[in-house]
Design a protein around this motif. Structure first.
Motif, PDB file in Angstrom:
ATOM      1  N   GLY A 103     -16.413 -56.454   9.510  1.00 52.76           N
ATOM      2  CA  GLY A 103     -16.307 -54.893   8.358  1.00 52.76           C
ATOM      3  C   GLY A 103     -15.826 -55.733   7.449  1.00 52.76           C
ATOM      4  O   GLY A 103     -15.347 -56.776   6.953  1.00 52.76           O
ATOM      5  N   SER A 119     -13.949 -58.981   6.030  1.00 54.37           N
ATOM      6  CA  SER A 119     -14.775 -59.702   4.609  1.00 54.37           C
ATOM      7  C   SER A 119     -13.411 -59.594   3.846  1.00 54.37           C
ATOM      8  O   SER A 119     -13.673 -60.536   3.830  1.00 54.37           O
ATOM      9  N   ALA A 160     -20.050 -61.749  14.876  1.00 55.64           N
ATOM     10  CA  ALA A 160     -19.746 -59.454  14.665  1.00 55.64           C
ATOM     11  C   ALA A 160     -21.103 -59.866  15.951  1.00 55.64           C
ATOM     12  O   ALA A 160     -21.788 -60.860  16.131  1.00 55.64           O
ATOM     13  N   SER A 182     -23.795 -57.655  16.122  1.00 59.43           N
ATOM     14  CA  SER A 182     -24.753 -57.311  15.969  1.00 59.43           C
ATOM     15  C   SER A 182     -25.547 -58.667  15.086  1.00 59.43           C
ATOM     16  O   SER A 182     -24.497 -59.350  14.664  1.00 59.43           O
ATOM     17  N   THR A 240     -25.390 -58.228  11.387  1.00 61.33           N
ATOM     18  CA  THR A 240     -24.271 -58.528  10.354  1.00 61.33           C
ATOM     19  C   THR A 240     -24.237 -59.930  10.496  1.00 61.33           C
ATOM     20  O   THR A 240     -23.660 -60.265   9.281  1.00 61.33           O
ATOM     21  N   ARG A 241     -24.732 -60.375  11.355  1.00 59.88           N
ATOM     22  CA  ARG A 241     -23.927 -62.003  11.295  1.00 59.88           C
ATOM     23  C   ARG A 241     -24.932 -62.801  10.203  1.00 59.88           C
ATOM     24  O   ARG A 241     -24.389 -63.115   9.410  1.00 59.88           O
ATOM     25  N   THR A 258     -26.368 -61.202   8.184  1.00 58.22           N
ATOM     26  CA  THR A 258     -26.068 -60.760   6.707  1.00 58.22           C
ATOM     27  C   THR A 258     -24.403 -61.603   5.762  1.00 58.22           C
ATOM     28  O   THR A 258     -24.547 -62.361   5.261  1.00 58.22           O
ATOM     29  N   GLY A 308     -18.425 -52.283   6.599  1.00 61.79           N
ATOM     30  CA  GLY A 308     -19.656 -53.582   7.051  1.00 61.79           C
ATOM     31  C   GLY A 308     -19.467 -54.681   5.709  1.00 61.79           C
ATOM     32  O   GLY A 308     -18.376 -54.679   5.715  1.00 61.79           O
ATOM     33  N   PRO A 309     -20.240 -55.754   6.122  1.00 60.82           N
ATOM     34  CA  PRO A 309     -19.887 -56.494   6.023  1.00 60.82           C
ATOM     35  C   PRO A 309     -19.969 -56.763   4.496  1.00 60.82           C
ATOM     36  O   PRO A 309     -18.990 -58.421   4.141  1.00 60.82           O
TER      37      PRO A 309
END
Ligand code: NAP
Length: 303
Positions: A12, A16, A35, A37, A40-41, A43, A130-131
Motif C-alpha cells: 500500500g 510502495s 499483497a 489480492s 494489487t499484485r 497493479t 493502495g500501491p
C-alpha cells in the motif's frame, strides 16, 4: 547497500513509498513484494513496484534479510504466523504499524529464535492508500520511531536505523507504551475528531441542502481530508490503541465542555487565552520543520 534482500508484505501507501525510496538511494540489492489480492499484485507488476512481485508471502520472505510488515495493524499477527517458519536465520522483522504495543504482543510470539524483531512506525502518510499512492519523498524530514523488542541485536537496530535514515527520516527509539500515548495525542484522537466533525456535517447536509459541501471552508475541508483516510487502517488503530485513545478522549471532552461553558457564559477572556496558547503550538510545529505555513500546508493538489 544495507540489505541484500528486502521483503515488503502488503503493497500500500507505506510499502510502495519505501520501495521508491529504497531505489532512490540504492539501499537494498533486491526488493520482493507481496499483497494478498491478485489485483494489487497486478497493479504492482504494471507500475514496476518491487523487483519481484511474489504470489505468496512465504516466497517473498524466503532468504530476505529484512521483512517489513506493511498491512493494517489488525492483520499483523496472522501474517507473522504464516511467514514465521520460513524466515531466514539472522533476518530482521519490522513493521510500520501505527500502534506498537499491540503489534509487539501479536507478532512477537510467532517469531523464531535467531530472528530479530524491531518494531517501527514512520510518522508520515497521506489520506491516499493502495500501491499507486506511494512516492519516494514521503519520509523526507519526517520522524521514524523504532521500538526494539527485548533481545534484538544492536546490529539489527543499527541497520534498520540506517535504512530509515536513507529513506530521509530522522530516527528515534521509544518504548511501545509511550509511543502509543504520544500517537493517541498527535494522530489517533485528532483523526477521531475529524471523523466525528465530518459525520456531523454529513447529518446536517440534509437540512442545509448541500451547502456544507458547496461552501466548504478551510476548517471543514481540512477535516474532510483527514476523514478520507483508509477505514480499515483506522478501525484497527482504535481497536488496538484503546486505552491511550480513551484517556486522551476523556481529556478532550473535559476541555470541550470548558469551552462550551465559556461560550455560554460569554467568557471571551477564556476563549482568547485558550486560542493564544494553541496558536503557539502551531508556530512550534512550523519552526520544527514538521509543516509549512503555506495556505494548503504545502501538500499540493495531488497529495
Ligand atoms: P494501504 O495503502 O491501505 O495498504 C494496505 C496493504 O495491506 C495492502 O497491500 C492490502 O492488500 C494489505 N492488507 C489489507 N488487509 C489485509 C489483511 N487482512 N491481510 C493481509 N494483507 C492485508 O495501507 P498503508 O497506508 O500502507 O498502511 C499500512 C500500515 O502502515 C498500517 O499498519 C498503518 O497503520 C501504517 N501506517 C499508515 C500511515 C498512513 O498515513 N497511511 C502512516 C504510518 C503508518 P490488498 O491491496 O491486496 O488489499
Amino acid at each position: 547497500m544495507i540489505y541484500q534482500r528486502v521483503a515488503l508484505i502488503g503493497l500500500g501507501l507505506i510499502a510502495s513509498s519505501m520501495f521508491w525510496g529504497i531505489k532512490r538511494q540504492g539501499l537494498a540489492g533486491e526488493v520482493r513484494g507481496f499483497a494478498r489480492s491478485e489485483a494489487t499484485r497486478e497493479t504492482a507488476r504494471r507500475i514496476g513496484l518491487c523487483d519481484v512481485v511474489c504470489d505468496s508471502a512465504i516466497e517473498a520472505v524466503t532468504d530476505a534479510d529484512l521483512v517489513v510488515l506493511a498491512v493494517p495493524v489488525g492483520a499483523m499477527g496472522a501474517v507473522a504466523a504464516e511467514i514465521a517458519p520460513h524466515l531466514k536465520p539472522g533476518a530482521t522483522v519490522t513493521d510500520v504499524g501505527s500502534v506498537k504495543q499491540d503489534v509487539i504482543d501479536t507478532v512477537g510470539p510467532h517469531l523464531p529464535e535467531g530472528v530479530d524483531f524491531v518494531a517501527g512506525h514512520p510518522l508520515a502518510g497521506t489520506e491516499h492508500s493502495g500501491p499507486e499512492s506511494g512516492f519516494a519523498e514521503l519520509f523526507d524530514n519526517r520522524w521514524c520511531l523504532l521500538v526494539p523488542v527485548e533481545g534484538a541485536a544492536p546490529k539489527a537496530v543499527a541497520d534498520l536505523r540506517a535504512l530509515w535514515e536513507g529513506l530521509g527520516s530522522n530516527v528515534e527509539e521509544m518504548e511501545a507504551e509511550h509511543h502509543d500515548l504520544v500517537l493517541a495525542v498527535t494522530s489517533h484522537t485528532p483523526h477521531l475528531i475529524a471523523y466525528t466533525m465530518v459525520g456531523v456535517a454529513d447529518d446536517l447536509r440534509r437540512v442545509t441542502d448541500s451547502e456544507v459541501i458547496k461552501y466548504s471552508a478551510a476548517g471543514f475541508r481540512d477535516f474532510t481530508r483527514i476523514a478520507a483516510s483508509d477505514p480499515t487502517m483506522w478501525r484497527d488503530v482504535f481497536m488496538t490503541n484503546k486505552e491511550a485513545t480513551l484517556e486522551i478522549l476523556g481529556r478532550f471532552t473535559e476541555e470541550l465542555f470548558a469551552l462550551q461553558r465559556a461560550i455560554r457564559t460569554g467568557d471571551g477572556d477564556h476563549l482568547h487565552d485558550y486560542f493564544t496558547r494553541t496558536r503557539a503550538i502551531r508556530r512550534g510545529i512550523i519552526e520544527a520543520g514538521q509543516d509549512t505555513d503555506a495556505p494548503d500546508f504545502g501538500r499540493g493538489a495531488s497529495r
